[in-house]
Design a protein around this motif. Structure first.
Motif, PDB file in Angstrom:
ATOM      1  N   ILE A  92     -13.374   6.916  16.584  1.00  0.00           N
ATOM      2  CA  ILE A  92     -12.264   7.907  15.769  1.00  0.00           C
ATOM      3  C   ILE A  92     -12.308   9.341  16.190  1.00  0.00           C
ATOM      4  CG2 ILE A  92     -12.597   9.234  13.207  1.00  0.00           C
ATOM      5  CD1 ILE A  92     -14.645   6.702  11.638  1.00  0.00           C
ATOM      6  N   ASN A  93     -13.001  10.050  17.066  1.00  0.00           N
ATOM      7  CA  ASN A  93     -12.981  10.936  17.294  1.00  0.00           C
ATOM      8  C   ASN A  93     -12.514  11.233  18.618  1.00  0.00           C
ATOM      9  OD1 ASN A  93     -16.284  11.923  16.702  1.00  0.00           O
ATOM     10  ND2 ASN A  93     -15.138  13.297  15.986  1.00  0.00           N
ATOM     11  N   ALA A  94     -12.342  10.245  19.084  1.00  0.00           N
ATOM     12  CA  ALA A  94     -11.231   9.429  20.195  1.00  0.00           C
ATOM     13  C   ALA A  94     -10.197   8.455  19.539  1.00  0.00           C
ATOM     14  CB  ALA A  94     -11.938   8.837  21.560  1.00  0.00           C
ATOM     15  N   ASP A  95      -9.730   8.025  19.263  1.00  0.00           N
ATOM     16  CA  ASP A  95      -8.722   7.816  18.950  1.00  0.00           C
ATOM     17  C   ASP A  95      -8.504   7.089  17.522  1.00  0.00           C
ATOM     18  OD1 ASP A  95      -6.069   5.922  19.586  1.00  0.00           O
ATOM     19  OD2 ASP A  95      -7.350   4.669  20.027  1.00  0.00           O
ATOM     20  N   PRO A  96      -8.228   8.804  16.743  1.00  0.00           N
ATOM     21  CA  PRO A  96      -8.422   7.565  15.229  1.00  0.00           C
ATOM     22  C   PRO A  96      -7.819   6.728  14.541  1.00  0.00           C
ATOM     23  CG  PRO A  96      -7.639   9.758  15.095  1.00  0.00           C
ATOM     24  CD  PRO A  96      -7.807   9.138  17.000  1.00  0.00           C
ATOM     25  N   TYR A  97      -6.370   6.496  14.825  1.00  0.00           N
ATOM     26  CA  TYR A  97      -5.723   5.749  14.535  1.00  0.00           C
ATOM     27  C   TYR A  97      -5.639   4.200  15.363  1.00  0.00           C
ATOM     28  CZ  TYR A  97      -3.582   9.722  12.450  1.00  0.00           C
ATOM     29  OH  TYR A  97      -3.635  11.247  11.979  1.00  0.00           O
ATOM     30  N   ASP A  98      -5.898   3.559  16.181  1.00  0.00           N
ATOM     31  CA  ASP A  98      -6.025   2.347  16.873  1.00  0.00           C
ATOM     32  C   ASP A  98      -7.923   2.579  16.978  1.00  0.00           C
ATOM     33  OD1 ASP A  98      -3.307   2.328  17.413  1.00  0.00           O
ATOM     34  OD2 ASP A  98      -2.821   4.259  18.823  1.00  0.00           O
ATOM     35  N   ASP A  99      -8.132   3.178  18.098  1.00  0.00           N
ATOM     36  CA  ASP A  99      -9.590   2.084  18.026  1.00  0.00           C
ATOM     37  C   ASP A  99     -10.323   2.788  17.222  1.00  0.00           C
ATOM     38  OD1 ASP A  99      -8.350   0.583  20.092  1.00  0.00           O
ATOM     39  OD2 ASP A  99      -9.720   2.427  21.963  1.00  0.00           O
ATOM     40  N   GLY A 100     -10.435   3.717  16.612  1.00  0.00           N
ATOM     41  CA  GLY A 100     -10.992   4.492  15.190  1.00  0.00           C
ATOM     42  C   GLY A 100     -10.382   4.162  13.868  1.00  0.00           C
ATOM     43  N   TRP A 101     -10.117   2.835  13.903  1.00  0.00           N
ATOM     44  CA  TRP A 101     -10.247   2.185  12.353  1.00  0.00           C
ATOM     45  C   TRP A 101     -11.245   2.277  11.724  1.00  0.00           C
ATOM     46  CZ3 TRP A 101     -10.960  -2.957  10.941  1.00  0.00           C
ATOM     47  CH2 TRP A 101     -11.467  -3.788  12.462  1.00  0.00           C
ATOM     48  N   ILE A 102     -11.202   2.082  10.910  1.00  0.00           N
ATOM     49  CA  ILE A 102     -12.295   1.991   9.768  1.00  0.00           C
ATOM     50  C   ILE A 102     -12.870   0.591   9.005  1.00  0.00           C
ATOM     51  CG2 ILE A 102     -13.941   2.069   8.040  1.00  0.00           C
ATOM     52  CD1 ILE A 102     -12.828   5.497   8.770  1.00  0.00           C
ATOM     53  N   VAL A 103     -12.007   0.171   8.220  1.00  0.00           N
ATOM     54  CA  VAL A 103     -11.558  -0.810   7.834  1.00  0.00           C
ATOM     55  C   VAL A 103     -10.475  -1.954   6.891  1.00  0.00           C
ATOM     56  CG1 VAL A 103     -14.049  -0.422   6.181  1.00  0.00           C
ATOM     57  CG2 VAL A 103     -11.248   0.084   5.032  1.00  0.00           C
ATOM     58  N   GLN A 104      -9.999  -3.440   6.599  1.00  0.00           N
ATOM     59  CA  GLN A 104      -8.676  -4.082   7.372  1.00  0.00           C
ATOM     60  C   GLN A 104      -8.973  -4.682   5.610  1.00  0.00           C
ATOM     61  OE1 GLN A 104      -7.381  -6.171   9.953  1.00  0.00           O
ATOM     62  NE2 GLN A 104      -5.957  -4.928  10.225  1.00  0.00           N
ATOM     63  N   LEU A 105      -8.078  -4.316   5.001  1.00  0.00           N
ATOM     64  CA  LEU A 105      -8.155  -5.096   3.416  1.00  0.00           C
ATOM     65  C   LEU A 105      -6.997  -5.999   3.046  1.00  0.00           C
ATOM     66  CD1 LEU A 105      -6.606  -3.589   0.886  1.00  0.00           C
ATOM     67  CD2 LEU A 105      -8.380  -2.360   1.327  1.00  0.00           C
ATOM     68  N   ARG A 106      -7.472  -6.897   2.176  1.00  0.00           N
ATOM     69  CA  ARG A 106      -5.994  -7.406   1.707  1.00  0.00           C
ATOM     70  C   ARG A 106      -5.456  -6.852   0.475  1.00  0.00           C
ATOM     71  NH1 ARG A 106      -3.186 -10.848   4.101  1.00  0.00           N
ATOM     72  NH2 ARG A 106      -5.195 -11.812   5.115  1.00  0.00           N
ATOM     73  N   PRO A 107      -4.407  -6.553   0.360  1.00  0.00           N
ATOM     74  CA  PRO A 107      -4.223  -5.616  -0.830  1.00  0.00           C
ATOM     75  C   PRO A 107      -4.044  -6.735  -2.176  1.00  0.00           C
ATOM     76  CG  PRO A 107      -2.425  -5.449   0.468  1.00  0.00           C
ATOM     77  CD  PRO A 107      -3.222  -6.257   1.221  1.00  0.00           C
ATOM     78  N   ASP A 108      -4.171  -5.816  -3.404  1.00  0.00           N
ATOM     79  CA  ASP A 108      -4.010  -6.492  -4.817  1.00  0.00           C
ATOM     80  C   ASP A 108      -2.366  -6.836  -4.607  1.00  0.00           C
ATOM     81  OD1 ASP A 108      -6.767  -7.045  -5.448  1.00  0.00           O
ATOM     82  OD2 ASP A 108      -6.230  -5.771  -6.806  1.00  0.00           O
ATOM     83  N   ASP A 109      -2.026  -5.374  -4.373  1.00  0.00           N
ATOM     84  CA  ASP A 109      -1.010  -5.264  -4.973  1.00  0.00           C
ATOM     85  C   ASP A 109      -0.026  -3.747  -3.643  1.00  0.00           C
ATOM     86  OD1 ASP A 109       1.474  -4.433  -6.202  1.00  0.00           O
ATOM     87  OD2 ASP A 109       1.258  -3.286  -7.907  1.00  0.00           O
ATOM     88  N   ILE A 110       0.358  -4.470  -2.634  1.00  0.00           N
ATOM     89  CA  ILE A 110       1.239  -4.163  -1.547  1.00  0.00           C
ATOM     90  C   ILE A 110       2.029  -2.330  -2.407  1.00  0.00           C
ATOM     91  CG2 ILE A 110       3.375  -5.150  -1.432  1.00  0.00           C
ATOM     92  CD1 ILE A 110       0.457  -3.309   1.572  1.00  0.00           C
ATOM     93  N   SER A 111       2.505  -3.258  -3.722  1.00  0.00           N
ATOM     94  CA  SER A 111       3.233  -1.530  -4.468  1.00  0.00           C
ATOM     95  C   SER A 111       2.692  -0.267  -3.954  1.00  0.00           C
ATOM     96  CB  SER A 111       3.897  -1.846  -5.598  1.00  0.00           C
ATOM     97  OG  SER A 111       3.216  -2.032  -6.440  1.00  0.00           O
ATOM     98  N   GLU A 112       1.323   0.073  -4.182  1.00  0.00           N
ATOM     99  CA  GLU A 112       0.044   0.490  -4.264  1.00  0.00           C
ATOM    100  C   GLU A 112       0.290   2.188  -3.613  1.00  0.00           C
ATOM    101  OE1 GLU A 112      -3.935  -1.182  -6.903  1.00  0.00           O
ATOM    102  OE2 GLU A 112      -3.919  -0.924  -4.388  1.00  0.00           O
ATOM    103  N   LEU A 113       0.928   0.998  -1.777  1.00  0.00           N
ATOM    104  CA  LEU A 113       1.183   2.362  -1.253  1.00  0.00           C
ATOM    105  C   LEU A 113       2.088   2.918  -1.658  1.00  0.00           C
ATOM    106  CD1 LEU A 113       1.738  -0.155   1.848  1.00  0.00           C
ATOM    107  CD2 LEU A 113      -0.155   1.114   2.070  1.00  0.00           C
TER     108      LEU A 113
END
Length: 131
Positions: A92-113
Protein backbone atom coordinates in the motif's frame (compact mmCIF):
# COMPACT_ATOMS: atom_id res chain seq x y z
CA UNK A 1 2.10 16.15 -2.60
CA UNK A 2 0.15 12.95 -3.03
CA UNK A 3 -0.74 11.37 -6.34
CA UNK A 4 -4.47 11.31 -7.19
CA UNK A 5 -5.62 9.48 -10.33
CA UNK A 6 -8.45 11.34 -12.04
CA UNK A 7 -10.37 8.21 -13.08
CA UNK A 8 -11.18 7.12 -9.51
CA UNK A 9 -13.88 8.01 -7.00
CA UNK A 10 -12.90 9.00 -3.45
CA UNK A 11 -14.42 8.99 0.02
CA UNK A 12 -14.02 11.42 2.91
CA UNK A 13 -12.33 8.53 4.76
CA UNK A 14 -9.54 8.49 2.15
CA UNK A 15 -10.55 5.37 0.25
CA UNK A 16 -10.41 5.21 -3.53
CA UNK A 17 -12.88 3.24 -5.63
CA UNK A 18 -12.34 2.10 -9.22
CA UNK A 19 -15.10 0.67 -11.43
CA UNK A 20 -13.72 -2.30 -13.36
CA UNK A 21 -14.78 -3.47 -16.84
CA UNK A 22 -16.21 -6.71 -15.42
CA UNK A 23 -18.73 -4.85 -13.24
CA UNK A 24 -16.78 -5.15 -9.99
CA UNK A 25 -15.22 -2.29 -8.05
CA UNK A 26 -11.76 -2.22 -6.48
CA UNK A 27 -11.16 -0.36 -3.22
CA UNK A 28 -7.96 0.80 -1.57
CA UNK A 29 -6.33 3.53 0.52
CA UNK A 30 -5.36 6.76 -1.18
CA UNK A 31 -1.76 7.86 -1.55
CA UNK A 32 -2.61 10.84 0.64
CA UNK A 33 -3.64 8.74 3.64
CA UNK A 34 -0.86 6.18 3.27
CA UNK A 35 1.64 9.05 3.45
CA UNK A 36 0.01 10.21 6.70
CA UNK A 37 -0.06 6.70 8.16
CA UNK A 38 3.60 5.93 7.59
CA UNK A 39 4.65 2.30 7.29
CA UNK A 40 1.65 -0.01 7.17
CA UNK A 41 2.14 -3.08 9.36
CA UNK A 42 -1.08 -5.00 8.73
CA UNK A 43 -4.41 -4.86 6.92
CA UNK A 44 -7.55 -6.76 7.87
CA UNK A 45 -10.20 -7.10 5.19
CA UNK A 46 -13.55 -8.89 5.00
CA UNK A 47 -13.73 -12.41 3.65
CA UNK A 48 -14.70 -13.42 0.13
CA UNK A 49 -18.46 -13.94 -0.02
CA UNK A 50 -19.19 -11.47 2.78
CA UNK A 51 -21.81 -8.82 1.99
CA UNK A 52 -21.18 -5.21 2.99
CA UNK A 53 -23.60 -2.33 3.29
CA UNK A 54 -22.58 1.29 2.76
CA UNK A 55 -21.02 2.55 5.97
CA UNK A 56 -20.27 -0.90 7.37
CA UNK A 57 -16.81 -1.38 8.85
CA UNK A 58 -14.75 -3.30 6.33
CA UNK A 59 -11.03 -2.56 6.57
CA UNK A 60 -8.73 -2.22 9.59
CA UNK A 61 -5.22 -0.85 9.12
CA UNK A 62 -2.38 -0.94 11.62
CA UNK A 63 0.32 1.57 10.77
CA UNK A 64 3.30 3.42 12.16
CA UNK A 65 1.38 6.60 13.01
CA UNK A 66 -2.08 5.27 13.94
CA UNK A 67 -4.63 2.52 13.46
CA UNK A 68 -7.65 3.10 11.23
CA UNK A 69 -11.01 1.48 10.74
CA UNK A 70 -12.50 2.14 7.32
CA UNK A 71 -16.11 1.83 6.22
CA UNK A 72 -17.49 0.49 2.97
CA UNK A 73 -18.18 3.23 0.43
CA UNK A 74 -20.51 0.99 -1.57
CA UNK A 75 -22.79 -2.01 -0.92
CA UNK A 76 -21.97 -5.39 -2.39
CA UNK A 77 -20.43 -8.82 -2.05
CA UNK A 78 -16.68 -9.25 -1.60
CA UNK A 79 -15.37 -11.23 -4.58
CA UNK A 80 -11.64 -10.95 -3.97
CA UNK A 81 -9.18 -9.70 -1.38
CA UNK A 82 -5.56 -8.81 -2.04
CA UNK A 83 -3.84 -11.81 -0.45
CA UNK A 84 -0.43 -10.24 -1.13
CA UNK A 85 -1.11 -7.73 1.67
CA UNK A 86 -0.98 -10.52 4.28
CA UNK A 87 2.78 -10.90 3.84
CA UNK A 88 3.50 -7.47 2.34
CA UNK A 89 1.16 -4.78 3.71
CA UNK A 90 3.69 -2.14 2.65
CA UNK A 91 2.51 -2.69 -0.93
CA UNK A 92 0.00 0.00 0.00
CA UNK A 93 2.86 2.38 0.81
CA UNK A 94 4.73 1.50 -2.38
CA UNK A 95 1.83 1.40 -4.85
CA UNK A 96 -1.56 2.27 -3.33
CA UNK A 97 -3.49 2.33 -6.62
CA UNK A 98 -2.24 -0.86 -8.26
CA UNK A 99 -0.42 -3.55 -6.25
CA UNK A 100 -1.74 -2.11 -2.96
CA UNK A 101 -5.48 -2.48 -3.63
CA UNK A 102 -7.36 -4.07 -0.73
CA UNK A 103 -10.70 -5.58 -1.83
CA UNK A 104 -12.88 -6.09 -4.87
CA UNK A 105 -16.62 -6.32 -4.59
CA UNK A 106 -19.60 -6.83 -6.86
CA UNK A 107 -21.82 -3.82 -6.16
CA UNK A 108 -25.52 -4.15 -5.41
CA UNK A 109 -26.12 -0.83 -7.16
CA UNK A 110 -23.32 0.71 -9.25
CA UNK A 111 -25.06 4.09 -9.07
CA UNK A 112 -23.82 4.35 -5.45
CA UNK A 113 -20.55 5.48 -7.03
CA UNK A 114 -22.33 8.73 -7.92
CA UNK A 115 -22.42 9.58 -4.20
CA UNK A 116 -18.61 9.56 -3.97
CA UNK A 117 -16.22 12.42 -4.70
CA UNK A 118 -14.38 12.98 -7.95
CA UNK A 119 -10.69 13.89 -7.87
CA UNK A 120 -11.35 17.66 -7.75
CA UNK A 121 -13.72 17.38 -4.77
CA UNK A 122 -11.31 15.06 -2.98
CA UNK A 123 -8.36 17.41 -3.58
CA UNK A 124 -10.44 20.31 -2.23
CA UNK A 125 -11.30 18.28 0.89
CA UNK A 126 -7.61 17.51 1.49
CA UNK A 127 -6.69 21.18 1.15
CA UNK A 128 -9.41 22.15 3.65
CA UNK A 129 -8.18 19.52 6.13
CA UNK A 130 -4.66 20.93 5.91
CA UNK A 131 -5.71 24.52 6.65
Amino acid sequence: MSYLPSDLKYTDAHLWVRAEDDGTVTIGLTDHVQLQLGTIYSVEAPTVGEHLDVGEECIAVEAEQTNLEMFSPISGEIVEINEDLVDSPTLINADPYDDGWIVQLRPDDISELDDLMDVDDYQEMIEEEEE
